[in-house]
Design a protein around this motif. Sequence first.
Motif, PDB file in Angstrom:
ATOM      1  N   VAL A 153       0.861  -1.183   0.000  1.00 30.15           N
ATOM      2  CA  VAL A 153       0.000   0.000   0.000  1.00 30.15           C
ATOM      3  C   VAL A 153       0.899   1.236   0.000  1.00 30.15           C
ATOM      4  CG1 VAL A 153      -1.805   1.286   1.200  1.00 30.15           C
ATOM      5  CG2 VAL A 153      -1.804  -1.227   1.269  1.00 30.15           C
ATOM      6  N   LYS A 154       0.602   2.137  -0.924  1.00 30.96           N
ATOM      7  CA  LYS A 154       1.452   3.329  -1.070  1.00 30.96           C
ATOM      8  C   LYS A 154       0.560   4.562  -1.199  1.00 30.96           C
ATOM      9  CE  LYS A 154       5.241   5.122  -3.939  1.00 30.96           C
ATOM     10  NZ  LYS A 154       6.098   4.842  -5.122  1.00 30.96           N
ATOM     11  N   ALA A 155       0.787   5.553  -0.334  1.00 32.39           N
ATOM     12  CA  ALA A 155       0.048   6.820  -0.384  1.00 32.39           C
ATOM     13  C   ALA A 155       1.028   7.945  -0.693  1.00 32.39           C
ATOM     14  CB  ALA A 155      -0.668   7.076   0.937  1.00 32.39           C
ATOM     15  N   VAL A 156       0.657   8.792  -1.665  1.00 35.22           N
ATOM     16  CA  VAL A 156       1.538   9.891  -2.084  1.00 35.22           C
ATOM     17  C   VAL A 156       0.717  11.180  -2.130  1.00 35.22           C
ATOM     18  CG1 VAL A 156       3.141  10.743  -3.824  1.00 35.22           C
ATOM     19  CG2 VAL A 156       2.879   8.278  -3.485  1.00 35.22           C
ATOM     20  N   PRO A 157       0.694  11.954  -1.028  1.00 36.69           N
ATOM     21  CA  PRO A 157       0.060  13.275  -1.060  1.00 36.69           C
ATOM     22  C   PRO A 157       1.073  14.332  -1.515  1.00 36.69           C
ATOM     23  CG  PRO A 157       0.676  12.726   1.185  1.00 36.69           C
ATOM     24  CD  PRO A 157       1.110  11.565   0.330  1.00 36.69           C
ATOM     25  N   GLY A 158       0.608  15.321  -2.256  1.00 35.50           N
ATOM     26  CA  GLY A 158       1.536  16.332  -2.737  1.00 35.50           C
ATOM     27  C   GLY A 158       0.859  17.656  -3.039  1.00 35.50           C
ATOM     28  N   PHE A 175       6.102  19.520  -4.472  1.00 30.29           N
ATOM     29  CA  PHE A 175       6.758  18.576  -3.568  1.00 30.29           C
ATOM     30  C   PHE A 175       5.700  17.613  -3.052  1.00 30.29           C
ATOM     31  CE2 PHE A 175       5.202  21.914  -0.790  1.00 30.29           C
ATOM     32  CZ  PHE A 175       4.750  21.237   0.325  1.00 30.29           C
ATOM     33  N   ARG A 176       6.146  16.445  -2.587  1.00 26.46           N
ATOM     34  CA  ARG A 176       5.205  15.418  -2.164  1.00 26.46           C
ATOM     35  C   ARG A 176       5.816  14.557  -1.070  1.00 26.46           C
ATOM     36  NH1 ARG A 176       5.382  11.475  -7.518  1.00 26.46           N
ATOM     37  NH2 ARG A 176       7.429  10.524  -7.121  1.00 26.46           N
ATOM     38  N   GLY A 177       4.942  13.844  -0.398  1.00 23.43           N
ATOM     39  CA  GLY A 177       5.380  12.878   0.596  1.00 23.43           C
ATOM     40  C   GLY A 177       5.056  11.466   0.131  1.00 23.43           C
ATOM     41  N   THR A 178       5.792  10.500   0.632  1.00 19.50           N
ATOM     42  CA  THR A 178       5.565   9.090   0.305  1.00 19.50           C
ATOM     43  C   THR A 178       5.455   8.284   1.583  1.00 19.50           C
ATOM     44  OG1 THR A 178       6.789   9.247  -1.796  1.00 19.50           O
ATOM     45  CG2 THR A 178       6.482   7.059  -0.872  1.00 19.50           C
ATOM     46  N   PHE A 179       4.376   7.484   1.663  1.00 22.26           N
ATOM     47  CA  PHE A 179       4.164   6.605   2.806  1.00 22.26           C
ATOM     48  C   PHE A 179       3.801   5.229   2.237  1.00 22.26           C
ATOM     49  CE2 PHE A 179       3.014  10.917   3.939  1.00 22.26           C
ATOM     50  CZ  PHE A 179       3.752  11.132   5.099  1.00 22.26           C
ATOM     51  N   GLU A 180       4.693   4.271   2.438  1.00 26.81           N
ATOM     52  CA  GLU A 180       4.545   2.965   1.791  1.00 26.81           C
ATOM     53  C   GLU A 180       4.727   1.847   2.814  1.00 26.81           C
ATOM     54  OE1 GLU A 180       6.628   0.429  -1.884  1.00 26.81           O
ATOM     55  OE2 GLU A 180       7.051   2.567  -1.607  1.00 26.81           O
ATOM     56  N   THR A 181       3.839   0.861   2.701  1.00 25.49           N
ATOM     57  CA  THR A 181       3.910  -0.307   3.594  1.00 25.49           C
ATOM     58  C   THR A 181       3.727  -1.572   2.765  1.00 25.49           C
ATOM     59  OG1 THR A 181       2.977   0.921   5.450  1.00 25.49           O
ATOM     60  CG2 THR A 181       2.890  -1.482   5.570  1.00 25.49           C
ATOM     61  N   LYS A 199       8.206   2.592   4.323  1.00 28.92           N
ATOM     62  CA  LYS A 199       9.036   3.668   3.776  1.00 28.92           C
ATOM     63  C   LYS A 199       8.309   4.996   3.938  1.00 28.92           C
ATOM     64  CE  LYS A 199      11.354   0.884   0.206  1.00 28.92           C
ATOM     65  NZ  LYS A 199      11.692   0.761  -1.242  1.00 28.92           N
ATOM     66  N   GLN A 200       9.076   6.011   4.284  1.00 21.56           N
ATOM     67  CA  GLN A 200       8.566   7.378   4.342  1.00 21.56           C
ATOM     68  C   GLN A 200       9.601   8.284   3.683  1.00 21.56           C
ATOM     69  OE1 GLN A 200       9.183   5.893   7.613  1.00 21.56           O
ATOM     70  NE2 GLN A 200       7.273   4.716   7.363  1.00 21.56           N
ATOM     71  N   GLY A 201       9.109   9.347   3.077  1.00 17.01           N
ATOM     72  CA  GLY A 201      10.055  10.252   2.446  1.00 17.01           C
ATOM     73  C   GLY A 201       9.381  11.462   1.819  1.00 17.01           C
ATOM     74  N   ILE A 202      10.211  12.329   1.255  1.00 16.91           N
ATOM     75  CA  ILE A 202       9.730  13.531   0.565  1.00 16.91           C
ATOM     76  C   ILE A 202      10.378  13.576  -0.815  1.00 16.91           C
ATOM     77  CG2 ILE A 202       9.317  14.864   2.668  1.00 16.91           C
ATOM     78  CD1 ILE A 202      12.014  16.242   2.177  1.00 16.91           C
ATOM     79  N   GLY A 203       9.760  14.342  -1.722  1.00 14.50           N
ATOM     80  CA  GLY A 203      10.306  14.412  -3.072  1.00 14.50           C
ATOM     81  C   GLY A 203       9.860  15.648  -3.820  1.00 14.50           C
ATOM     82  N   LEU A 204      10.481  15.847  -4.955  1.00 14.25           N
ATOM     83  CA  LEU A 204      10.145  16.945  -5.868  1.00 14.25           C
ATOM     84  C   LEU A 204       9.629  16.355  -7.176  1.00 14.25           C
ATOM     85  CD1 LEU A 204      13.265  19.275  -5.398  1.00 14.25           C
ATOM     86  CD2 LEU A 204      10.976  19.618  -4.451  1.00 14.25           C
ATOM     87  N   CYS A 205       8.681  17.049  -7.791  1.00 16.74           N
ATOM     88  CA  CYS A 205       8.142  16.575  -9.076  1.00 16.74           C
ATOM     89  C   CYS A 205       7.929  17.755 -10.010  1.00 16.74           C
ATOM     90  CB  CYS A 205       6.842  15.794  -8.871  1.00 16.74           C
ATOM     91  SG  CYS A 205       5.589  16.682  -7.933  1.00 16.74           S
ATOM     92  N   SER A 252       8.504  14.061 -14.334  1.00 15.81           N
ATOM     93  CA  SER A 252       9.759  13.670 -13.686  1.00 15.81           C
ATOM     94  C   SER A 252       9.623  13.872 -12.179  1.00 15.81           C
ATOM     95  CB  SER A 252      10.939  14.489 -14.218  1.00 15.81           C
ATOM     96  OG  SER A 252      10.757  15.861 -13.933  1.00 15.81           O
ATOM     97  N   SER A 253      10.376  13.078 -11.436  1.00 18.73           N
ATOM     98  CA  SER A 253      10.348  13.201  -9.971  1.00 18.73           C
ATOM     99  C   SER A 253      11.613  12.607  -9.378  1.00 18.73           C
ATOM    100  CB  SER A 253       9.111  12.498  -9.392  1.00 18.73           C
ATOM    101  OG  SER A 253       9.160  11.104  -9.653  1.00 18.73           O
ATOM    102  N   VAL A 254      11.940  13.067  -8.185  1.00 20.24           N
ATOM    103  CA  VAL A 254      13.033  12.495  -7.403  1.00 20.24           C
ATOM    104  C   VAL A 254      12.559  12.471  -5.948  1.00 20.24           C
ATOM    105  CG1 VAL A 254      14.144  14.770  -7.209  1.00 20.24           C
ATOM    106  CG2 VAL A 254      15.449  12.690  -6.736  1.00 20.24           C
ATOM    107  N   ASP A 255      12.739  11.312  -5.277  1.00 18.51           N
ATOM    108  CA  ASP A 255      12.256  11.136  -3.908  1.00 18.51           C
ATOM    109  C   ASP A 255      13.380  10.627  -3.008  1.00 18.51           C
ATOM    110  OD1 ASP A 255       9.134  11.419  -4.092  1.00 18.51           O
ATOM    111  OD2 ASP A 255       9.706  10.181  -5.805  1.00 18.51           O
TER     112      ASP A 255
END
Length: 533
Positions: A308-313, A326-332, A348-354, A374-377
């Motif tokens: 399960v992966k949630a990506v709010p941005g 920018f966005r956040g990543t929350f993955e289980t 996994k948790q993290g932040i990124g740019l898109c 394009s994106s980088v996290d």
Amino acid sequence: MLKKIAFFLFLSFCLFSKAQIKKYILIDTQNKLKKEVLDSISAVKFLDSLSQNSYYLTEVKNVIKKENLTEIYFDKKQNFNQANVHISDSLAKELKLPQNFTTKNLDSLKQNINKIYRNKGFSFNRIKTKFNGFKNEVPQIDLEVATSNKRTIDKFVLKDYTKVPKRFVKNLEEDFLHKIYDDKNLLKINNSLQNHPFVLLERPPQTLFKKDSTEIFLFLKKKVNSTFDGIIGFGNDKTEKFTLNGSLNLNLKNVFNGFETIGLYWQRNPDSGQTFNLGTDIPYLFQSKVGLNLNVNIYRQDSTFATVKAVPGFYYHISNNQKIGFRGTFETSAILDSLYTGGKDYTKQGIGLCYQYSRPTEIEIFQYQTNINSSVDYLRANYTDQKYNQIQYFLKAESNFHLTGNHYVNVNGESSLINSKNQLNTNELFRFGGWNSLRGFNENSLFADFYAFGGAEYRYLVNTQTFFDVFGQYAVLNNPNLNAQSKLYSLGFGFKFFMQLGLMSVQISNGSQFGEAFNFKSTKISWGLLSRF
């Protein structure tokens, strides 16, 4: 005998009629050029046309009749389109011209000056000329410009479909309000709305000139843009067993008149993997240029594992075609089968740019003219006994190029990379392949920590509703669990056409690894229907 007499009488009548046809020839006394016309009315029209081309003093010198021939001699005299022009000192500085000069085309000069002042906002300027006689048989002209009030774009008025976001109108005002009213800015307004994803411009922008203001009327129509996309695929799985698979994709767009998008996606691949995706996009939060994007993805591989992966941005509109955010990543991910050794539980948790750039196409059956994502996290991966930092990269791009006539080529590519110091597990690798990815392979059947593929698709556009295509793709991937680097290719052909139900797509493709024999049993047949409502 009677037939011969009738034929003789008919021939005599034709010859007699032809002998009675009158000819009219106009002769220019200046250059002796001759022009033959059908009748006297045509001769009069020709002489009148000379005055319309600045030969205002045209004079008929002589008319000579010779039986069925009439010769008309005329003198065009001076051409008033060629003149010596005098302008004021201030106008000469404004136009960067000398005060006295000769022009061979006075009408063209007036049109050019009129256009210069229109582009400066003087929409109702008038070019005045004063005739001062002849000098050496050349007209002497005084020329001046009456400018009236300068016009700027002062207001936008929406007609027909007016339930648009306030930010949409504000963007137009920020881009064009108080700018000079001219053809250039009108064209920019028209182009900015011509291929808008949510509204249609039913006619070119209309203008209302008031005494002290200028209003632009935009006649808009709500675009039918919600889609339902169904794809059915036929092919063989890893055991070469014939399988039926497919996907359903529902996109509700602008239902609440906020230019929002709500997407629901489900897919089943031949290897018992299922994907469920729910996403929403709100482009103008609180009537600002900031938008919200939220995406939830669930992937389940039979009874082996589920992720399960949630990506709010949040993102910012740089322009109508570009946005950065920018966005956040929350993955289980959880292993469902205790006997499965290819994966591990993790979070996994993290932040990124898109960044996204999209330019719509004028050809409706093509999805884009150009599209770049394009994106980088930066992620923090937590396993049962270890923690690692990871960086993920993603790039996807495509563009359509017009070759000639009905011939086009679509160039596209995609690449992803997970940069990590630890050995990655199968359940956290990228999954790709299939209809909208590397064709000729089953959906999500390829696993890698790095992959890149590109391709070219030749398209023959039968009309704006139909095209045939032939494509080829090349890919490289790295699967760390198999310790394998593979080079793949796919080939195929298909066609798309609009019908009453929507956009029909049919595709036949086959993919394989370089060095392996071509296997006809691996051929994939896909059929899709995209309906708008």
